[in-house]
Design a protein around this motif. Structure first.
Motif, mmCIF file in Angstrom:
data_model
loop_
_atom_site.group_PDB
_atom_site.id
_atom_site.type_symbol
_atom_site.label_atom_id
_atom_site.label_comp_id
_atom_site.label_asym_id
_atom_site.label_seq_id
_atom_site.Cartn_x
_atom_site.Cartn_y
_atom_site.Cartn_z
ATOM 1 N N LEU A 214 24.338 -38.721 22.288
ATOM 2 C CA LEU A 214 24.456 -40.170 22.528
ATOM 3 C C LEU A 214 25.387 -40.503 23.702
ATOM 4 O O LEU A 214 25.531 -41.669 24.059
ATOM 5 N N SER B 292 21.179 -40.813 10.443
ATOM 6 C CA SER B 292 21.698 -39.508 9.993
ATOM 7 C C SER B 292 20.566 -38.490 9.952
ATOM 8 O O SER B 292 19.393 -38.845 10.031
ATOM 9 N N GLY C 65 12.216 -44.618 23.628
ATOM 10 C CA GLY C 65 12.907 -43.625 24.441
ATOM 11 C C GLY C 65 14.207 -43.212 23.773
ATOM 12 O O GLY C 65 14.606 -43.771 22.744
ATOM 13 N N CYS D 101 14.496 -44.678 6.698
ATOM 14 C CA CYS D 101 14.099 -45.463 5.527
ATOM 15 C C CYS D 101 12.585 -45.612 5.410
ATOM 16 O O CYS D 101 11.987 -45.228 4.406
ATOM 17 N N ILE E 273 20.819 -49.303 19.607
ATOM 18 C CA ILE E 273 20.247 -47.945 19.651
ATOM 19 C C ILE E 273 19.837 -47.545 18.237
ATOM 20 O O ILE E 273 20.686 -47.363 17.363
ATOM 21 N N GLY E 274 18.538 -47.454 18.011
ATOM 22 C CA GLY E 274 18.017 -47.054 16.708
ATOM 23 C C GLY E 274 17.299 -48.198 16.030
ATOM 24 O O GLY E 274 17.837 -49.307 15.919
ATOM 25 N N GLY E 275 16.074 -47.924 15.578
ATOM 26 C CA GLY E 275 15.256 -48.979 14.953
ATOM 27 C C GLY E 275 15.095 -48.790 13.462
ATOM 28 O O GLY E 275 14.073 -49.156 12.879
ATOM 29 N N GLY F 129 19.503 -50.925 12.541
ATOM 30 C CA GLY F 129 19.249 -51.381 13.904
ATOM 31 C C GLY F 129 18.284 -52.542 13.989
ATOM 32 O O GLY F 129 18.552 -53.537 14.673
ATOM 33 N N LEU G 188 23.073 -45.793 2.642
ATOM 34 C CA LEU G 188 21.975 -46.490 1.973
ATOM 35 C C LEU G 188 21.402 -47.527 2.933
ATOM 36 O O LEU G 188 22.140 -48.114 3.740
HETATM 37 P P1 FAD Z 1 18.084 -44.546 10.236
HETATM 38 O O1 FAD Z 1 17.182 -45.185 9.263
HETATM 39 O O2 FAD Z 1 18.264 -43.078 10.139
HETATM 40 O O3 FAD Z 1 17.563 -44.947 11.678
HETATM 41 C C1 FAD Z 1 18.143 -44.441 12.822
HETATM 42 C C2 FAD Z 1 17.140 -44.510 13.945
HETATM 43 O O4 FAD Z 1 17.797 -44.257 15.184
HETATM 44 C C3 FAD Z 1 16.035 -43.473 13.826
HETATM 45 O O5 FAD Z 1 14.776 -44.113 13.869
HETATM 46 C C4 FAD Z 1 16.248 -42.566 15.033
HETATM 47 O O6 FAD Z 1 15.018 -42.074 15.581
HETATM 48 C C5 FAD Z 1 16.942 -43.505 16.009
HETATM 49 N N1 FAD Z 1 17.767 -42.823 17.018
HETATM 50 C C6 FAD Z 1 18.752 -41.912 16.785
HETATM 51 N N2 FAD Z 1 19.333 -41.544 17.953
HETATM 52 C C7 FAD Z 1 18.691 -42.223 18.940
HETATM 53 C C8 FAD Z 1 18.845 -42.261 20.353
HETATM 54 N N3 FAD Z 1 19.733 -41.511 20.986
HETATM 55 N N4 FAD Z 1 18.021 -43.087 21.044
HETATM 56 C C9 FAD Z 1 17.089 -43.858 20.422
HETATM 57 N N5 FAD Z 1 16.910 -43.846 19.082
HETATM 58 C C10 FAD Z 1 17.704 -43.050 18.338
HETATM 59 N N6 FAD Z 1 18.446 -45.562 0.944
HETATM 60 C C11 FAD Z 1 18.295 -46.593 0.089
HETATM 61 O O7 FAD Z 1 18.988 -47.595 0.217
HETATM 62 N N7 FAD Z 1 17.380 -46.540 -0.922
HETATM 63 C C12 FAD Z 1 16.591 -45.471 -1.119
HETATM 64 O O8 FAD Z 1 15.781 -45.460 -2.035
HETATM 65 C C13 FAD Z 1 16.717 -44.371 -0.231
HETATM 66 N N8 FAD Z 1 15.945 -43.278 -0.373
HETATM 67 C C14 FAD Z 1 16.053 -42.259 0.531
HETATM 68 C C15 FAD Z 1 15.241 -41.144 0.373
HETATM 69 C C16 FAD Z 1 15.320 -40.096 1.265
HETATM 70 C C17 FAD Z 1 14.429 -38.904 1.102
HETATM 71 C C18 FAD Z 1 16.231 -40.170 2.361
HETATM 72 C C19 FAD Z 1 16.316 -39.054 3.351
HETATM 73 C C20 FAD Z 1 17.059 -41.263 2.506
HETATM 74 C C21 FAD Z 1 16.971 -42.321 1.599
HETATM 75 N N9 FAD Z 1 17.790 -43.436 1.709
HETATM 76 C C22 FAD Z 1 17.669 -44.462 0.815
HETATM 77 C C23 FAD Z 1 18.803 -43.554 2.780
HETATM 78 C C24 FAD Z 1 18.298 -44.468 3.900
HETATM 79 O O9 FAD Z 1 17.053 -44.019 4.385
HETATM 80 C C25 FAD Z 1 19.322 -44.518 5.023
HETATM 81 O O10 FAD Z 1 20.586 -44.836 4.488
HETATM 82 C C26 FAD Z 1 18.947 -45.558 6.060
HETATM 83 O O11 FAD Z 1 17.689 -45.279 6.635
HETATM 84 C C27 FAD Z 1 20.013 -45.620 7.159
HETATM 85 O O12 FAD Z 1 19.649 -46.583 8.085
HETATM 86 P P2 FAD Z 1 20.160 -46.504 9.595
HETATM 87 O O13 FAD Z 1 19.559 -47.683 10.272
HETATM 88 O O14 FAD Z 1 21.618 -46.322 9.614
HETATM 89 O O15 FAD Z 1 19.554 -45.156 10.195
#
Ligand code: FAD
Length: 478
Positions: free
Chosen positions: A289, A155, A123, A51, A19-21, A25, A328
């Motif tokens: 969720l 997040s 979805g 990201c 769940i989550g791309g 993910g 991160l």
């Molecule tokens: P996310 O990237 O948040 O992906 C989660 C995905 O899950 C989303 O696409 C969302 O739509 C999907 N989702 C959620 N719930 C559901 C559901 N119920 N059904 C289907 N899909 C769902 N990190 C770095 O390492 N370097 C950087 O330079 C950096 N710069 C940043 C700058 C900014 C402005 C921000 C806001 C963050 C930055 N970060 C950086 C942090 C980094 O973006 C996150 O730590 C990272 O994206 C987390 O990855 P993730 O896969 O856990 O979640």
């Protein structure tokens, strides 16, 4: 195919749902597919998550453009390049370039999914039990059962519960990445990494920027020698930094906004700004969720996991920002790989001591391992070695001489415990420190590794020399 597949484990846990791309993910999906799983990834929005769409990539794209603009104005002449008086910034084109970079990378992730035989469903997923998810997509609902699931839901930005937080003109990081125009003035609430990078973008583009931070310093997780340099650089770039200062509320003030603040002496004042950016941290995205239906427990909003990223529900794992750990992208990806490897019977290896933290300002900041404060709080017997960028030929050529390299090592053995850099390409150079920590390398190992000349990397070798005695390209201390 992985040997595990032929042993049949792949068959047992064949049907995996992610769940989550985002970087957590989609990386987990690729690794699981490589190991022979039949993977379905559900993403409600755009592939690449925070990201690629509203985080790492768009900020760095804007930073690159803003940096180029600032450097052309301030550095071109010094390098014998005559530009003339009319260097202007077309912000709309900058934004377009940023969007093109994002689009290309998002498309690339989609292609990777296809190439690895991963089924992507657009979805919103919610658990209906510990064995099934319901997917809502454009008014339609379907159900999917799984052998194992990985939650990588990321997040969302936190907001301060203050008066005026909902006013037009008060934005979060996503809003600040998509301004139509460069704000004349910008008040940034929060002096963490995102706040500092946004301050760098908009001050380079000409905004009058004020940062308000409640804590005693900006970038509190970095080594204080590094943040001290950044404070000076921000001051040079006319960014005001108010630390130990709390925001009480925001009000409309004609066309602008007025931010009420109180410093640590109780002194109240007001900051007027066209826009207010609130970046006071992020919180796990776990609402909707259906975690209860699946038996997945949370604590203060974050999904609880064990050391293998397994949640309180046997067949469900959680990784990345939704677990509330180090938020991160590279951590999310590493955790995603580790989770699916554990599912497939492997023994994953993830070392949180080697997580680099980077700030893409000019010069860049990067740190890995223990800071000096961290070492002293742990009661570690440590020594430090430093080398100023001022004495680096390459940093001088690049016109970025204000920073330094600092190594923290165990006293007696010289084992590297931390590396902190403020200088050109710090975010690239930090990989040497991460590898040194991972390999248990000593300052002697760094010294005896030949570093290219001229390179900024030489400063790491020089800091190691300083740690064990005296740097070569510096007069000895008296
Ligand atoms: P996310 O990237 O948040 O992906 C989660 C995905 O899950 C989303 O696409 C969302 O739509 C999907 N989702 C959620 N719930 C559901 C559901 N119920 N059904 C289907 N899909 C769902 N990190 C770095 O390492 N370097 C950087 O330079 C950096 N710069 C940043 C700058 C900014 C402005 C921000 C806001 C963050 C930055 N970060 C950086 C942090 C980094 O973006 C996150 O730590 C990272 O994206 C987390 O990855 P993730 O896969 O856990 O979640």
């Amino acid at each position: 195919r992985d040997p595990l597949w032929s042993r049949g484990l792949g068959d047992v846990y064949k049907r995996q749902v992610i769940i989550g791309g985002g970087p957590g993910g989609y990386t987990a999906a690729i690794r699981a597919a490589q190991l022979g799983a039949e993977v379905t990834l559900i993403e409600k929005d755009s592939m690449g998550g925070t990201c690629l769409n509203v985080g790492c990539i768009p900020t760095k794209a804007l930073i690159h453009s803003a940096d180029l603009y600032r450097k052309i104005r301030t550095e071109a002449g010094k390098n014998g390049i005559i530009i003339g008086q009319d260097v202007t910034c077309d912000f709309e084109s900058m934004q377009k370039k940023k969007s093109q970079v994002v689009k290309q990378l998002v498309t690339g992730v989609g292609s990777l999914m296809k190439a690895n035989g991963i089924r992507v469903i657009k979805g919103t997923a919610a658990f209906t039990s510990d064995k099934a998810v319901e997917i809502r997509s454009e008014g339609e609902t379907s159900e999917l059962t799984f052998d194992k699931a990985v939650i990588a839901s990321g997040s969302i930005p936190s907001a301060l519960p203050i008066e005026g937080a909902e006013l037009a003109g008060v934005v979060d990081s996503t809003g600040a990445l998509s301004f139509d125009e460069i704000p004349g003035s910008l008040c940034i609430i929060g002096g963490g990494v995102i706040g500092i990078e946004m301050a760098h973008i908009y001050s380079s583009l000409g905004s009058k920027v004020t940062i308000v931070e409640m804590l005693p310093d900006i970038l509190m997780n970095m080594d204080s020698d590094i943040t001290a340099v950044m404070r000076k650089i921000m001051k040079k770039n006319k960014v005001s930094i108010l630390t130990g200062t709390k925001v009480g509320g925001i009000e409309e003030a004609g066309e602008a906004l007025s931010v009420k603040v109180t410093d640590d002496q109780g002194e109240e004042s007001v900051i007027e700004a066209e826009k207010v950016l609130m970046c006071v941290g992020r919180r796990p995205a776990t609402e909707g969720l259906g975690l209860e239906a699946a038996g997945v427990k949370t604590e203060k909003g974050r999904i609880i996991t064990d050391e293998n990223f397994r949640t309180t529900s046997e067949d469900i794992y959680a990784i990345g920002d939704c677990t509330g750990g180090i938020m991160l992208a590279h951590v999310a990806s590493a955790e995603g790989i580790a989770a699916v490897e554990h599912i497939m019977g492997k023994t994953p290896n993830i070392d949180f001591d080697t997580v680099p933290s980077c700030v893409y300002t000019s010069p860049e900041l990067a740190g890995v391992g223990l800071t000096e404060k961290g070492a002293s709080e742990r009661g570690t017997d440590y020594i430090t070695g430093k080398f100023p960028m001022m004495a680096s030929g390459k940093a001088l050529i690049e016109g970025e001489t204000s920073g330094l390299v600092k190594i923290i090592a165990e006293a007696g053995t010289g084992k590297v415990l931390g590396l902190h850099i403020c200088g050109p390409q710090a975010t690239e150079l930090i990989a040497e420190g991460a590898l040194a920590i991972r390999m248990g390398a000593t300052a002697e190992d760094i010294i005896s590794t030949i570093h290219a000349h001229p390179s900024v990397a030489e400063t790491i070798q020089e800091a190691a020399h300083d740690l064990l005695g005296s740097a070569l390209n510096m007069p000895p201390a008296r």
